[in-house]
Enzyme design. Structure first.
Site, PDB file in Angstrom:
ATOM      1  N   CYS A   1      16.011 -14.145  11.618  1.00 40.65           N
ATOM      2  CA  CYS A   1      17.416 -13.955  12.004  1.00 40.65           C
ATOM      3  C   CYS A   1      17.597 -13.991  13.516  1.00 40.65           C
ATOM      4  CB  CYS A   1      17.937 -12.627  11.446  1.00 40.65           C
ATOM      5  SG  CYS A   1      17.964 -12.572   9.641  1.00 40.65           S
TER       6      CYS A   1
ATOM      7  N   GLU B   1      23.475 -22.215  13.378  1.00 36.77           N
ATOM      8  CA  GLU B   1      22.146 -21.731  13.024  1.00 36.77           C
ATOM      9  C   GLU B   1      21.442 -22.747  12.133  1.00 36.77           C
ATOM     10  OE1 GLU B   1      20.350 -17.434  11.881  1.00 36.77           O
ATOM     11  OE2 GLU B   1      21.933 -18.157  10.571  1.00 36.77           O
TER      12      GLU B   1
ATOM     13  N   LYS C   1      20.240  -6.937  -4.910  1.00 36.90           N
ATOM     14  CA  LYS C   1      20.267  -8.323  -5.369  1.00 36.90           C
ATOM     15  C   LYS C   1      19.428  -9.157  -4.407  1.00 36.90           C
ATOM     16  CE  LYS C   1      21.670 -12.626  -6.051  1.00 36.90           C
ATOM     17  NZ  LYS C   1      21.011 -13.730  -5.336  1.00 36.90           N
TER      18      LYS C   1
ATOM     19  N   GLU D   1      25.118  -8.655   8.347  1.00 39.21           N
ATOM     20  CA  GLU D   1      24.262  -9.219   9.392  1.00 39.21           C
ATOM     21  C   GLU D   1      24.156 -10.696   9.078  1.00 39.21           C
ATOM     22  OE1 GLU D   1      21.703 -11.107  10.993  1.00 39.21           O
ATOM     23  OE2 GLU D   1      20.082  -9.884  10.176  1.00 39.21           O
TER      24      GLU D   1
ATOM     25  N   GLY E   1      22.675 -12.460   5.599  1.00 36.14           N
ATOM     26  CA  GLY E   1      22.695 -13.838   5.149  1.00 36.14           C
ATOM     27  C   GLY E   1      23.688 -14.674   5.936  1.00 36.14           C
ATOM     28  N   SER E   2      24.301 -15.626   5.272  1.00 29.02           N
ATOM     29  CA  SER E   2      25.151 -16.602   5.949  1.00 29.02           C
ATOM     30  C   SER E   2      26.567 -16.086   6.167  1.00 29.02           C
ATOM     31  CB  SER E   2      25.217 -17.893   5.136  1.00 29.02           C
ATOM     32  OG  SER E   2      26.021 -17.713   3.976  1.00 29.02           O
TER      33      SER E   2
END
Length: 494
Positions: free
Chosen positions: A299, A398, A188, A264, A241-242
């Site tokens: 990242c 972040e 995805k 991650e 992602g978040s």
């Protein structure tokens, strides 16, 4: 770099994108589409299928049939290896086309995109292909009359949800070991970075990957991603992602089949410069590139700069000068050092952090504003914020943009306290000529990756993974196989 070819590709019409399910392009089950806008100019590039839960379920069913049927997992390791090597060759052969397509969709500067996206993806696929026939089982040290065997078997169907900043590179970190292990995958992509991933999936079929082994479903995470996460037929879920989404995926696993989930989740990585750094000018250059390349959308970006107080002012002055010389603009211009922010929403979020810091009385040494508005694109000036305090949101959360938060420290202990003062633990760097200090800092900093006198550039031979709220599990290196292989013991009485 072939600039004439880039010119030919930059305005090439892009046909509407479709899912790739069971080896065929298919529209959304309800026919819905969504626009893809380019961050270069805000214009619509094309449309793509707006996936539904039914689409995700169809892709998972195709992956399950392929896995249970053994069309991939049942092949001899050498046969899987041959297909993956051919796939890597095709990605490499089409590298410029893939890089330009990706730049048009997500805004990474072409010099970085070519190397970090298709060429990196090809190298990763090739690395794991070469590993396939070098993974052995084990024979346990048993008593006479007993044979203990440990088999490594593919885990099954993998759901992979990937971000928009480096879609090819990060997907390859997951697809390489998952497919090499014999798993089937439902991928995805992010809504704003799907086109190049659909293209490499087509190349996988051209290389001989059986239909259903790699499926790509585009569309909103709230529908497609959620359906994959909640599926009873997905055995392993991997995500970059978040943290907010990562928590939802863990909850979905608990509600469904307790699938393994590896996350991650980014970071707030400290780049620590001591006064005895061996080359302060090099540290300035690397610090700037470590936060401003790809508009800070990395990242492991060194988004916090911690500088020993005795050199703080001179170092920040040099860094500010360097940042102001970095060319921001058209990512398809090879001279561009800092490309576009991925979307209007991300640009507004970045600016919001800077506005908050300004309101708190922090100093904006340079940048802090949207630029090049006449292009219609989403560009932000490289931004340096000084006088940042440990509790400031810009020091703890972040940003994921070209925004550097600077803090001063007096002692090694203070540097460690500042470095470890967030919930994240993905990456860090230490600049010092003192070997003993370097080793101490590596041990004391809470991060999965610690650089010394450099930032970035670690290759596939070493793992990448985070501590704390940066996630769990590892991409890259042979350790990545741990996510996609199950251990099975055979205990045999002779």
């Amino acid at each position: 770099m072939d600039q004439s070819r880039i010119a030919d590709l930059r305005d090439l019409p892009i046909p509407p994108a479709r899912h790739l399910i069971d080896g065929a392009p298919v529209p959304a089950s309800d026919g819905a589409e969504m626009e893809i806008r380019s961050p270069l100019n805000g214009a619509v590039l094309t449309t793509m299928a707006k996936g539904t839960r039914d689409d995700a379920d169809s892709a998972v069913a195709a992956a399950r049939r392929a896995f249970d049927g053994g069309v991939w997992a049942g092949l001899a390791p050498a046969a899987r290896k041959a297909v993956m090597l051919k796939w890597a060759d095709l990605i490499e052969r089409n590298a410029l086309e893939l890089a330009v397509l990706g730049v048009r969709e997500n805004g990474t500067e072409i010099g970085m995109a070519l190397k970090a996206e298709p060429l990196s993806a090809a190298a990763t696929i090739r690395y794991y292909a070469e590993s396939i026939d070098k993974l052995y089982g084990e024979i346990a040290p048993t008593a006479p009359g007993t044979l203990g065997l440990v088999h490594r078997e593919p885990a099954g169907v993998v759901g992979a949800i990937v971000p928009w900043n480096f879609p090819l590179m990060i997907s390859a970190w997951k697809l390489g070991p998952a497919l090499a292990a014999g798993c089937s995958v439902v991928l995805k992509p992010a809504e704003t970075a799907s086109l190049s991933l659909l293209r490499i999936a087509e190349l996988a079929l051209e290389a001989g990957l059986p239909p259903g082994v790699l499926n790509v479903v585009t569309g909103p995470g709230s529908d497609v991603g959620a359906a994959i996460a909640e599926s009873m037929d997905v055995d392993v879920l991997v995500f970059t992602g978040s943290g907010v989404t990562g928590r939802r995926l863990l909850e979905a696993s608990a509600r469904s089949n307790l699938k393994r989930v590896y996350l991650e989740l980014g970071g707030k990585s400290p780049n620590i410069v001591f006064a005895d750094a061996p080359d302060l000018d090099e540290a300035v250059k690397v610090a700037a590139n470590g936060i401003f390349r790809n508009a800070g959308q990395v990242c492991i970006a060194g988004s916090r700069l911690l500088v020993e107080r005795s050199i703080h002012d001179s170092f920040v002055a040099k860094l500010t000068t360097f940042a102001e010389t970095m060319q921001v603009g058209d990512p398809l211009d090879p001279g561009t050092a800092c490309g576009a922010v991925n979307s209007q929403a991300q640009l507004e979020r970045n600016l919001g952090f800077v506005d908050e810091a300004r309101a708190q009385g922090r100093t904006i040494a340079t940048g802090g504003a949207r630029i090049l508005t006449d292009t219609g694109g989403y560009f932000m000036a490289p931004t340096i914020v000084t006088g940042v305090q440990p509790d400031d949101r810009i020091a703890r959360e972040e940003v994921f943009g070209p925004v550097l938060a600077v803090q001063a420290f007096e002692t090694e202990d203070e540097a460690v306290a500042l470095a470890n003062g967030t919930d994240y633990g993905l990456a860090a760097a230490v600049w010092t000529a003192d070997l003993s200090r370097a080793h101490r800092m590596v041990r004391r900093i809470r991060a999965g990756l610690v650089h010394v006198n450099t930032y970035g550039g670690s290759d596939l031979t070493v793992p990448l993974g985070g501590l704390g709220q940066s996630g769990n599990g590892h991409d890259k290196s042979l350790h990545a196989f741990d996510k996609y292989l199950d251990l099975k013991t055979a205990w045999i009485k002779l």
